[in-house]
Write a protein that holds these residues in place. Sequence first.
Motif, mmCIF file in Angstrom:
data_model
loop_
_atom_site.group_PDB
_atom_site.id
_atom_site.type_symbol
_atom_site.label_atom_id
_atom_site.label_comp_id
_atom_site.label_asym_id
_atom_site.label_seq_id
_atom_site.Cartn_x
_atom_site.Cartn_y
_atom_site.Cartn_z
ATOM 1 N N LEU A 111 0.832 -1.207 0.000
ATOM 2 C CA LEU A 111 0.000 0.000 0.000
ATOM 3 C C LEU A 111 0.868 1.259 0.000
ATOM 4 C CD1 LEU A 111 -2.865 -0.999 2.435
ATOM 5 C CD2 LEU A 111 -2.969 -0.804 -0.014
ATOM 6 N N PHE A 148 -12.320 0.046 -10.625
ATOM 7 C CA PHE A 148 -12.702 -0.709 -9.437
ATOM 8 C C PHE A 148 -13.723 -1.784 -9.760
ATOM 9 C CE2 PHE A 148 -11.913 3.709 -7.938
ATOM 10 C CZ PHE A 148 -10.573 3.478 -7.747
ATOM 11 N N VAL A 149 -14.643 -1.441 -10.666
ATOM 12 C CA VAL A 149 -15.595 -2.463 -11.098
ATOM 13 C C VAL A 149 -14.834 -3.611 -11.750
ATOM 14 C CG1 VAL A 149 -17.502 -2.943 -12.663
ATOM 15 C CG2 VAL A 149 -17.496 -0.840 -11.329
ATOM 16 N N LEU A 203 -11.818 -4.473 -11.154
ATOM 17 C CA LEU A 203 -11.113 -5.208 -10.100
ATOM 18 C C LEU A 203 -12.014 -6.274 -9.491
ATOM 19 C CD1 LEU A 203 -8.754 -5.509 -8.050
ATOM 20 C CD2 LEU A 203 -9.904 -3.824 -6.663
ATOM 21 N N VAL A 204 -13.222 -5.855 -9.099
ATOM 22 C CA VAL A 204 -14.120 -6.794 -8.426
ATOM 23 C C VAL A 204 -14.508 -7.913 -9.386
ATOM 24 C CG1 VAL A 204 -16.326 -7.021 -7.269
ATOM 25 C CG2 VAL A 204 -14.931 -5.018 -6.864
ATOM 26 N N LEU A 211 -11.543 -10.290 -9.925
ATOM 27 C CA LEU A 211 -11.288 -11.127 -8.756
ATOM 28 C C LEU A 211 -12.301 -12.262 -8.684
ATOM 29 C CD1 LEU A 211 -10.371 -8.667 -5.895
ATOM 30 C CD2 LEU A 211 -8.974 -10.481 -6.821
ATOM 31 N N LEU A 212 -13.538 -11.977 -9.084
ATOM 32 C CA LEU A 212 -14.571 -12.997 -8.979
ATOM 33 C C LEU A 212 -14.486 -14.011 -10.098
ATOM 34 C CD1 LEU A 212 -17.573 -10.799 -7.936
ATOM 35 C CD2 LEU A 212 -16.411 -12.522 -6.587
ATOM 36 N N LEU A 272 -4.630 2.166 -6.692
ATOM 37 C CA LEU A 272 -5.712 1.223 -6.969
ATOM 38 C C LEU A 272 -5.642 0.722 -8.397
ATOM 39 C CD1 LEU A 272 -8.271 3.038 -4.792
ATOM 40 C CD2 LEU A 272 -7.618 0.676 -4.514
ATOM 41 N N SER A 284 -16.840 11.686 -14.975
ATOM 42 C CA SER A 284 -16.600 11.579 -13.537
ATOM 43 C C SER A 284 -16.720 10.140 -13.054
ATOM 44 C CB SER A 284 -17.578 12.471 -12.779
ATOM 45 O OG SER A 284 -18.873 12.288 -13.277
ATOM 46 N N TYR A 285 -17.333 9.276 -13.865
ATOM 47 C CA TYR A 285 -17.435 7.871 -13.473
ATOM 48 C C TYR A 285 -16.199 7.064 -13.856
ATOM 49 C CZ TYR A 285 -22.284 8.016 -11.970
ATOM 50 O OH TYR A 285 -23.437 8.265 -11.274
ATOM 51 N N PHE A 317 -3.091 -1.853 -8.649
ATOM 52 C CA PHE A 317 -3.571 -3.090 -8.097
ATOM 53 C C PHE A 317 -4.448 -3.848 -9.073
ATOM 54 C CE2 PHE A 317 -5.325 -6.111 -5.483
ATOM 55 C CZ PHE A 317 -4.207 -6.472 -4.773
ATOM 56 N N PRO A 330 -13.131 6.840 -12.759
ATOM 57 C CA PRO A 330 -12.405 6.084 -11.732
ATOM 58 C C PRO A 330 -13.102 4.791 -11.354
ATOM 59 C CG PRO A 330 -12.610 8.385 -11.103
ATOM 60 C CD PRO A 330 -13.442 8.208 -12.323
ATOM 61 N N ALA A 331 -14.436 4.773 -11.467
ATOM 62 C CA ALA A 331 -15.168 3.566 -11.058
ATOM 63 C C ALA A 331 -14.880 2.399 -11.985
ATOM 64 C CB ALA A 331 -16.655 3.848 -11.003
#
Lengths: 310, 341
Positions: free
Chosen positions: A39, A285-286, A288-289, A292-293, A227, A278-279, A230, A281-282
């Motif tokens: 981190l 992360f979406v 990423l999830v 991972l799944l 992030l 503005s979305y 990552f 950055p999401a």
Amino acid sequence: MTAVDYLSLLISALLLAGIYAAMAVGMTVIYGVMKIVNLAHAGFLMLGAYFAFEMYDRFHFDPILGAVAALPVFFVFGMGVHWLLVRWLPKSDTPTLASLLLMFGLWQVLQNIGYLKWGNTAYSIFTPRSLSSIHIGEISLPKDKLVVFAAAVVSLVLLQLIFHRSWFGRSMRSLIQNPYAAQIVGVDDERTSRLSFGLGTAFAGFAGALLAMLYPFTPDFGPPFLLRSFVIIVLGGLESISGVALGALILAVLETFSINVPLPWYWHGWNSYYLPASYQPAVSFVLLVVVLLVLPKGIAGLLEKKWRVT
Amino acid sequence: MAGNLVANFSAGRIRLLLPLLLLAVVLSLPATQLGPNVVRLLFGTAVWITCSVAWNLLGGFTGQVSFGFAVFYGLGAYGAALMINAGYSPYLAFLVAAGVAVLASFLVGLPTFRLRGPYFAIATIGVGETTRVIMNNLDITGGASGLRVIEAGAFRQLDHYYTAIVLAALAVAVSALIAHSKFGLALRAIKQDQDAAADLGVNPYRSKLWIHAIAAAFTGMAGGVYARYHAFIYPGDVFAFQTSISILLMPVIGGIGTVWGPVLGGVIFGIVEEELVVHFPNIHLLLYGSLLIMIILFEPDGLMGLLRRLLRLVRSKPKREHPRSPDPEQVVWGSSRAQGH
């Protein structure tokens, strides 16, 4: 949108992928050898950016030279951090909470040092190159991005050579593959870990300096890039350099295209919908999830599975 | 002699009496003419304790470290704020906040609990940041510029104070009940070895979902209580990564996996953070970071671990050979140092 628009989007995604790969590769090295999710990477990126700034401001170093100068400086710094803090962590095959929190604490300390030294106004590095660009047909390429891309690619190739052609690289790879077997055949675990941590930090500092040429920075500059790094290393299967390059490319393409290309959708006839910027950055992360799944071992894991089957 | 006394204290019925006494003292404190500033500090501390205890249910008892508790805190805050603004009673609003947080916990948990240990932790970072970005852009909640909470009637600080204290007490009581129940035992089994627990008839997936929902309910209510007091909330505060980290930091400071560690951590975080920010505005991150590093390196069991060690010293019983070896905590803190290298 015309074909040229798509092409120029693709090229800018590719240029972005270069810096993303350089930024994520330091994290991969550290994760691979020590199974630590670093981190503090965000802190190292931030310090790298300010390092380039100080070199430019005081000694009129070109930021590219500043980035190269950051490599040895951050290498030594990283080895110091490892010697002082990281080597006391319990060893483990999977990331531990202790290591996450230790690196998080270090990140806070680095960030605070950043605030003490430079305050929270945004800095940026402005060179004569910053606003000029090269035109090829209808496509214009900012020079800064080209230079950063070239530096990133060269550094990745060098890293790949170190990984495959040197004794140190071989011992790193053996630790990544199987730490117990590596020690049995005589790899010095402690020393290799220290050098890998130094290498990972060096790359973080280098990438931070490169990022400083493209974006304004504050001491809180790290988190979005942390992030993203990552996401990239998860996409790349966590421990391979070519995986990182691929992951960086996928993330860069998705980020660039998600906000610039209209999505068709049906509501009283066909419409097109632009995802608000503005979305953006999401997106990572979406991703990423989802990754991972669906693909816990990343794309490399998927390929591996395919190869094993055939 | 002294040793006997201490042993009797910790073993006897004091275990039940002491918390009740503590609660009585805390409830009667405002009667002693404390200034509104002190009451505000205690209020904030109680809110933090609730979150800390809730995080510990999932992170401490069950060993599932989440970096995403700000999601529940923030959704609870927004849920309660919208209800209060619509003219409902704040206490009903807190229940709605809990409901919203529980729903969110299922949404988050159903996919992510298929992941194990560190991968779950990392996925929660993604969930937290995604939620923050969405809330920053959502129109009905005012987006990034935030939401004012307008409650009818006069502002009575003591109402807020008692609500927060009762909520914190409830959280501690639930945490203690779970710790001593069969369900708590199942959670500890999951923490030690998920596969072995499954072999013994525990359903890890379902247990994790339930404890996650309970933890989310408390965190959501704490967010609601905070929103009502603060009267203004915005995503950069309640959904911030920093909030998730604060919620995680408190149990770590106090000692994860214990009933009282998170309470201690919450008290220290609530009061000390305030003092740190006041006296060292420039270096409070540095102090927190260093504190975290020192705890990890020197006392991974937090203050409760330190207390336990001191208590053992006072009792001066014959020492065990390995003071901290086969210990359930090790499962979270990484495999033991004795392992190979």
